[in-house]
Design an enzyme around this catalytic site. Structure first.
Site, mmCIF file in Angstrom:
data_model
loop_
_atom_site.group_PDB
_atom_site.id
_atom_site.type_symbol
_atom_site.label_atom_id
_atom_site.label_comp_id
_atom_site.label_asym_id
_atom_site.label_seq_id
_atom_site.Cartn_x
_atom_site.Cartn_y
_atom_site.Cartn_z
ATOM 1 N N GLY A 168 4.287 5.335 -20.797
ATOM 2 C CA GLY A 168 3.482 4.745 -21.880
ATOM 3 C C GLY A 168 2.531 3.341 -21.485
ATOM 4 N NE ARG A 208 -3.883 1.847 0.523
ATOM 5 C CZ ARG A 208 -4.420 2.928 -0.436
ATOM 6 N NH1 ARG A 208 -3.736 2.984 -1.602
ATOM 7 N NH2 ARG A 208 -5.169 3.915 -0.308
ATOM 8 N N GLY A 209 0.742 1.966 -1.036
ATOM 9 C CA GLY A 209 1.827 3.028 -1.294
ATOM 10 C C GLY A 209 1.933 4.061 -0.330
ATOM 11 C CG ASP A 233 -0.424 2.005 5.118
ATOM 12 O OD1 ASP A 233 -0.833 3.378 5.092
ATOM 13 O OD2 ASP A 233 -1.272 1.186 5.364
ATOM 14 C CB THR A 234 4.828 0.388 2.721
ATOM 15 O OG1 THR A 234 4.541 -0.106 1.790
ATOM 16 C CG2 THR A 234 4.116 -0.052 4.075
ATOM 17 C CE LYS A 235 4.386 3.907 -4.307
ATOM 18 N NZ LYS A 235 4.265 2.656 -4.927
ATOM 19 C CD GLU A 242 -0.676 -4.931 -7.179
ATOM 20 O OE1 GLU A 242 0.074 -5.274 -6.289
ATOM 21 O OE2 GLU A 242 -0.844 -3.821 -7.732
#
Length: 173
Positions: free
Chosen positions: A69, A36-37, A39-41, A103
């Site tokens: 693209g 989860r970006g 939270d953790t990216k 995912e």
């Protein structure tokens, strides 16, 4: 392995794999990082990506691996299907994201090994044993919004329960 990830037409991931071999070569990645970006990216996912890359592994992390693209849902689906190992970083806001849940469901379908990292959540949280837990609350929000079918919510719930039973790592920070 089925091709349809979500029975709702608004699923963020493509169910088509016809172009995967054009987008991502066979066995293109050693590791796919699901996270989860928000939270953790910035911290955990990026550090994990850098450490694995520095050790010679080919790693897929969306912000670092997608090219200008590329159609994002299709590229992610192909990368998942062509990765040897999947790392799932489960965090407090993970279950609010339909992308993360789709995912996860696809990761499990591939049959490739999955290594869960429980970051600021307990495996029991993923099983939604606590009605007041963050994942249970997120599922109530998903249900109330009416955006997803009961079948989709159940697939996601089962995927979270399944991954909670896989031996992994617990991290508080």
């Amino acid at each position: 392995m089925g091709n349809i990830i979500c029975s709702h037409s608004l699923s963020p991931l493509s169910h088509s794999t016809a172009r995967c071999h054009y987008l991502v070569p066979t066995s293109a990645y050693d590791v796919f990082i699901n996270h989860r970006g928000k939270d953790t990216k910035q911290f955990l996912a990026s550090s994990l990506y850098d450490n694995l890359q520095n050790r010679g592994f080919r790693v897929f992390l969306d912000k670092s691996s997608l090219r200008v693209g590329q159609y994002v849902p299709e590229a992610i689906t192909c990368a998942i299907r062509r990765a040897a190992v999947h790392i799932v970083i489960l965090s407090p806001n993970y279950a609010e994201s339909e992308w993360c849940l789709d995912e996860l469901y696809l990761l499990i379908q591939t049959g490739a090994p999955i290594v869960p990292v429980f970051w600021k959540v307990r495996p029991s949280e993923d099983r939604m044993e606590d009605e007041n837990g963050v994942y249970a609350k997120d599922f109530r929000k998903h249900k109330k919004a009416g955006k997803f079918s009961t079948e989709t919510l159940e697939k996601w719930r089962n995927a979270l329960r399944w991954v909670s039973l896989v031996e992994g790592f617990i991290s508080e920070g």
